[in-house]
Design a protein around this motif. Structure first.
Motif, mmCIF file in Angstrom:
data_model
loop_
_atom_site.group_PDB
_atom_site.id
_atom_site.type_symbol
_atom_site.label_atom_id
_atom_site.label_comp_id
_atom_site.label_asym_id
_atom_site.label_seq_id
_atom_site.Cartn_x
_atom_site.Cartn_y
_atom_site.Cartn_z
ATOM 1 N N UNK A 1 0.842 -1.202 0.000
ATOM 2 C CA UNK A 1 0.000 0.000 0.000
ATOM 3 C C UNK A 1 0.874 1.247 0.000
ATOM 4 N N UNK B 1 2.655 1.546 -3.248
ATOM 5 C CA UNK B 1 1.766 1.991 -4.338
ATOM 6 C C UNK B 1 1.660 3.505 -4.334
ATOM 7 N N UNK B 2 1.617 4.083 -3.145
ATOM 8 C CA UNK B 2 1.577 5.540 -3.043
ATOM 9 C C UNK B 2 2.859 6.171 -3.571
ATOM 10 N N UNK C 1 3.016 5.642 -7.529
ATOM 11 C CA UNK C 1 2.062 6.438 -8.306
ATOM 12 C C UNK C 1 2.338 7.929 -8.138
ATOM 13 N N UNK D 1 6.378 8.024 -10.537
ATOM 14 C CA UNK D 1 6.614 6.814 -11.323
ATOM 15 C C UNK D 1 8.069 6.632 -11.765
ATOM 16 N N UNK E 1 -4.587 -8.536 1.437
ATOM 17 C CA UNK E 1 -5.433 -7.698 0.590
ATOM 18 C C UNK E 1 -4.605 -6.746 -0.273
ATOM 19 N N UNK E 2 -3.598 -6.155 0.329
ATOM 20 C CA UNK E 2 -2.785 -5.197 -0.430
ATOM 21 C C UNK E 2 -1.988 -5.908 -1.516
ATOM 22 N N UNK F 1 -4.264 -6.749 -4.495
ATOM 23 C CA UNK F 1 -4.721 -5.578 -5.244
ATOM 24 C C UNK F 1 -3.587 -4.871 -5.979
ATOM 25 N N UNK G 1 -3.770 -4.378 -9.993
ATOM 26 C CA UNK G 1 -3.624 -3.064 -10.632
ATOM 27 C C UNK G 1 -2.417 -3.009 -11.546
ATOM 28 N N UNK H 1 0.654 -2.222 -10.648
ATOM 29 C CA UNK H 1 1.492 -1.066 -10.318
ATOM 30 C C UNK H 1 2.947 -1.517 -10.397
ATOM 31 N N UNK I 1 -0.400 0.596 -14.017
ATOM 32 C CA UNK I 1 -1.376 1.524 -13.423
ATOM 33 C C UNK I 1 -0.872 2.956 -13.445
ATOM 34 N N UNK J 1 -2.389 6.329 -15.099
ATOM 35 C CA UNK J 1 -2.732 7.462 -14.224
ATOM 36 C C UNK J 1 -2.152 8.758 -14.803
#
Ligand code: SF4
Lengths: 347, 611
Positions: A85, A88-89, A92, A95, A114-115, A118, A122, A124, A312, A316
């Motif tokens: 998570x 990913x921040x 994104x 990049x 979960x992370x 996902x 995505x 990423x 991803x 974006x």
């Protein structure tokens, strides 16, 4: 790497593995498989055309997650399970960075499951290294979501009643675009796969079998020791038939939809009967992922699957550019004054 | 036949119907037109948590209340003057709030046996004693709409759907508002469905002309424009204002905005709004869960963006561990908590002030974080901006509290010019000379050093940091030092926030101390009481951690400190703990704004007869 000097000349500096070692003492238990993984990552980074400051290592909690402290790069030692998570921040938001996630079987598959799924979905651009030692090390020996059924651990004195995850299957199911498995004790092979993972666009996922010599010693002995390895490990090579065994005397063929281990010694089957590996085939990857759970089958090591899919963060950025093209650069005053406005004049 | 026009100072209208009747849309249209006409206004939407609650039932009723006036108003009003009831359930639910002698406009077509029994009426209340205290105007809204739309080519069902525009048109006539703004809106909104557009437009006008021609409406009213401060206005909800506030902050700071969030009522509109502002370099990230949203925001902050994550109570609980990490990492992060009724799922669409303690103390370890709160829908802009300013300047997570009422309620907003907004200077560390990740400036703030900067490679993490070097440290004295240092840093922000102002006398009998979305009700109650000779002052807090540095002084000057809250006394507890003074509480936790009349009575009781 290239560093642009003030005068515009490009200066090339070649890194060595040492350049990526931080000044912190490495504190894993002596003999831990983590040492080898750290060394291989430090060895491959100089091969990439990426300046040191562009590498970011993000981890969660667990033995493996101490990894960023030992790298002379940017790093965040995060919280349990959340490394993908946070990463990913980072990715994104910028990049341009090479973002690595270092995690373990408990961190990535249990508290952070979960992370993990996902970020794979995505696609990423994260390079996820999941050290799988099939145990909780840092908390001193409880079973993990990859511990085999029935395993006796500190928290399961009568054996676990939890069925384990197959991480490669999970990553494929979560639409991973680069899914691989490696061994801490095969440094050369690990380096090759790490390099490929580093260069892959989108999420790369490598499950690395890692020996925890304190709480789960020998978990992968069958796969790493000279005597047993050839009969138990199947190296995946794109375009090559699935062959393994001491004298390359065994192979895997398809009998209808069912895979079958066959001997190449008795003359019944030859090379041409064997299944030829195609790492771009999702179907084959899914099939091969089951081998490690099948009686009498070798454990595949290598790249199970790689495919191209837009990352991803690229989509974006593109969306932002497209909107800018259509609407022009944002004008704050205009935005504040949008909608239904009216003027009250002084009178 | 032209009818007399009576001038009123202010009016409270409540539109109420089934959640499928389009009451929110009707209310919003009436609001926008009213804003354009130049009235001051305040709105309160109220809708069920279920998307399509069964038609005709009491819990399926959706309403929109609007207070508009020719003077400065602060609240959507306690008791409507007019109730538009589209069905019996709407009448049943809302009648108790209607002012004595108020007007009921009832859609008689919906008062059939089925709807009556769904609403729990034994027979129709229309024309009975039950409504004798009100002026009831019976209008067969559905039938009239159908008549107007004969030959429109629409199905019966589609025609019936237009009935809210009929009601809207009728109310436009009644309060002398123009239909043009809504006509224009219909054209834009339904441009791709010309038949629907034409039908809505026709229903709107039919409603308007019905008022003009029917005997049922003896009088119409007007409310003159309010004397607002000169300037450009727009009507704005709290969530819109919050979104604009963080966009403006990012623009002024010269860094991209990164908004990571997971859909949750009533905060989702912030995500919706921001996702449309891509040409402002806004990145929105709809994460897989609340925790991931907080994590991604921390990652984006680390990478140099203005990172914001928005949520409501249950989500704030999930983010808590990550916010502790942000406290340890000392990274700037804004967390917006649009409070709703709790605990647990509670009342998702209703308002409450019950997360104050949680956001102030609800983190493991000694994890101080500034907390600020918006007072009105438009104030959300300024406080969101302020949250970003503090976060960036002090390298800290900052909590912004709004609530369901502020989020969905609206008021006219005097739009500021970008150049008037306070500067938000951002310094990214680039010089490797003498760089230490946890060295500090005069405000105890560490440098913001972004990954990608040559020569500053360093590691940060959740383990305790050695002072200055930021290396992992288990040293007991270092931990003690760092725990104090982090607390001091946050406490030090008090030097950088405005002093607490007091409305009314600066000392005396009673000071009402409030915070957050109750501002409007409390200020107008205090105002009214002051006009009637009561010695009541008011201090509304927008900064809750740290408190304004003069707050202790302010409180000392009053005999009674009276704290009304939509919780069980959370600010009251903080004040007692901080200043060791007694506090009188007033607590109503109904999921709705405090009622002015109740509050007034409670203040009078606290005054004990003193004036
Ligand atoms: S506990 Fe196991 S995994 Fe952890 S450092 Fe020691 S050997 Fe390695």
């Amino acid at each position: 790497m290239d560093t642009t000097k003030g005068n515009g000349d490009v200066q090339t500096k070649k890194y060595t593995a040492k350049d990526f070692a931080s000044d912190q003492d490495v504190r894993w238990c002596p003999g831990c498989g983590d040492y080898s993984i750290l060394a291989q990552v430090q060895r491959i980074l100089p091969e990439l055309d990426t300046p040191k400051e562009k590498h970011v290592f993000i981890s969660g909690i667990g033995c493996s997650s101490r990894f960023p402290y030992y790298m002379d790069a940017y790093g965040v030692h995060g919280i349990h399970g959340r490394a993908p998570a946070i990463a990913s921040g980072v990715k994104t938001a910028n990049p341009e960075l090479n973002v690595w996630v270092v995690s373990g079987d408990g961190d990535a598959l249990s508290i952070g499951g979960n992370h993990l799924i996902h970020s794979l979905r995505r696609n990423i651009g994260l390079k996820i290294l999941m050290f799988n030692n099939r145990i909780y090390g840092l908390t001193k020996g409880q079973y993990s979501p990859t511990s085999e059924l029935g395993k006796k651990t500190k928290s399961t004195p009568f054996g676990t009643i939890d069925y384990p995850f197959n991480p490669v299957q999970l990553a494929l199911g979560a639409e991973g675009t680069f899914v691989a498995r490696c061994l801490d004790r095969d440094p050369k092979h690990l380096q090759q796969v790490l390099l490929r993972a580093a260069r892959h666009e989108g999420t790369s996922f490598i499950e690395i079998y890692q020996n925890c010599n304190v709480f789960n010693d020998g978990a992968f002995l069958q796969l790493t020791e000279k005597e047993t390895k050839p009969d138990n490990v199947l190296y995946l090579e794109h375009g090559k038939p699935l062959v393994f065994g001491k004298d390359n005397d065994k192979g895997v063929r398809l009998n209808g939809f069912t895979p079958e281990v066959v001997s190449l010694k008795d003359g019944k089957y030859g090379m041409s009967d064997l299944l030829v590996y195609d790492e771009t085939s999702f179907d084959l990857a899914v099939l091969l992922a089951t081998f490690s759970d099948r009686q009498g089958f070798p454990t595949p090591i290598g790249v199970f699957f790689q495919t191209e899919r837009k990352a991803y963060e690229d989509m974006m950025v593109k969306q932002i550019e497209d909107v800018k093209k259509k609407r022009g650069e944002g004008d704050l005053d205009k935005l504040l004054r949008s909608g239904n406005t009216w003027v009250v004049s002084s009178n | 036949m032209s009818k007399t026009i009576e001038t009123l100072d202010d009016v409270v209208i409540r539109f109420a119907g089934d959640s499928g009747d389009g009451m929110q849309l009707t209310g919003t249209q009436f609001t926008n037109t009213t804003a354009l006409v130049g009235n001051d206004l305040s709105t309160l939407p109220d809708y069920p948590a279920e998307i399509r609650a069964p038609a005709g039932t009491l819990f399926g009723v959706s309403s929109f209340q609007l207070h508009f006036s020719s003077w400065d108003i602060l609240t959507p009003g306690d008791h409507p003057d007019v109730l538009v009831a589209m069905n019996p359930a709407a009448l049943k639910v809302h009648l108790k709030d209607l002012k004595k002698g108020g007007v009921i406009i009832a859609n008689t077509d919906a008062f059939d046996d089925k709807n009556l029994s769904l609403a729990g009426y034994e027979g129709s209340p229309l024309g009975t004693e039950a409504l004798s205290n009100y002026q009831v105007i019976e209008v067969p809204i559905t039938k009239l709409t159908l008549n107007a739309l004969q030959g429109s080519g629409l199905s019966q069902k589609e025609m019936v759907r237009c009935k809210n525009f009929f009601a809207l048109g009728l109310m436009y006539w009644m309060y002398s508002r123009p239909v043009e703004p809504t006509e224009k809106w219909i054209k834009e909104k339904f441009g791709k469905e010309p038949e629907i557009a034409a039908a809505n437009d026709k229903a709107l006008k039919a409603g308007y002309y019905y008022g003009e021609s029917t005997e049922a409406f003896a009088a119409r009213f007007e409310v003159k424009p309010a004397q607002l401060k000169p300037g450009l206005y727009r009507n704005i909800t709290g969530n819109e204002a919050t979104a604009l506030g963080v966009v403006a902050a990012a623009e002024k700071a010269g860094i991209p905005l990164y908004y990571a969030s997971y859909p949750i009522t009533p905060a989702s509109d912030i995500l919706h709004n921001l996702s449309a502002y891509k040409n402002f370099d806004v990145k929105t990230y709809q994460a897989e869960d609340e925790i991931a949203a907080a994590g991604a925001a921390v990652g984006a902050a680390y990478a140099g963006n203005l990172a914001v994550t928005g949520t409501s109570g249950p989500g704030a609980a999930l983010k808590s561990e990550t916010i502790s990490l942000a406290v340890m990492l000392e990274l700037p992060l804004v967390i917006v908590d649009v409070q709703r009724g709790g605990p647990s799922t509670g009342l998702p669409t209703k308002t409450e002030q019950s997360d104050l303690m949680f956001v102030t103390y609800g983190r493991h370890g000694e994890a101080p974080a500034p907390v600020i709160a918006a007072a009105t829908p438009a104030d959300c802009f300024h406080m969101a901006y302020e949250a970003a300013r503090i976060a960036v300047k002090y390298m800290t997570p900052v909590y912004l509290l709004t609530d369901g009422y502020l989020a969905n309620g609206s008021e006219p907003w005097l739009v500021p010019a970008a150049k008037e907004l306070q500067e938000i200077p951002v310094h990214f560390r680039t010089d490797p000379e003498n760089f230490h990740p946890y060295a500090r400036n005069e405000n105890n703030v560490r440098p913001w050093a972004l990954p990608g900067t040559p020569g500053l490679e360093h590691r940060i993490g959740g383990l305790e940091k050695a002072n200055i070097s930021g290396n992992v440290s288990y040293d007991p004295d270092n931990h003690d030092f760092m725990v104090h240092l982090r607390a001091e840093k946050v406490k030090g922000i008090e030097k950088d926030i405005p002093l607490q102002e007091v409305y009314g006398e600066q000392s005396g009998e009673l000071l009402v101390v409030s915070w957050g979305g109750t501002y409007g009700t409390i200020r107008s109650t205090v105002d009214r009481m002051r006009k009637n000779g009561y010695k009541v002052s008011h201090a509304h807090l927008r900064y809750l951690n740290p408190f304004p540095r003069n707050l202790g002084e302010v409180l000392k000057n009053f005999k009674t400190i009276f704290v009304p809250e939509i919780n069980l006394g959370q600010l009251a507890k903080l004040i007692r703990a901080e200043f060791l003074i007694p506090v009188v509480q007033f607590n109503k936790v109904r999921g709705l704004p405090i009622r002015s009349a109740e509050l007034e009575q409670a203040i009078k009781d606290a005054l004990g007869g003193a004036k």
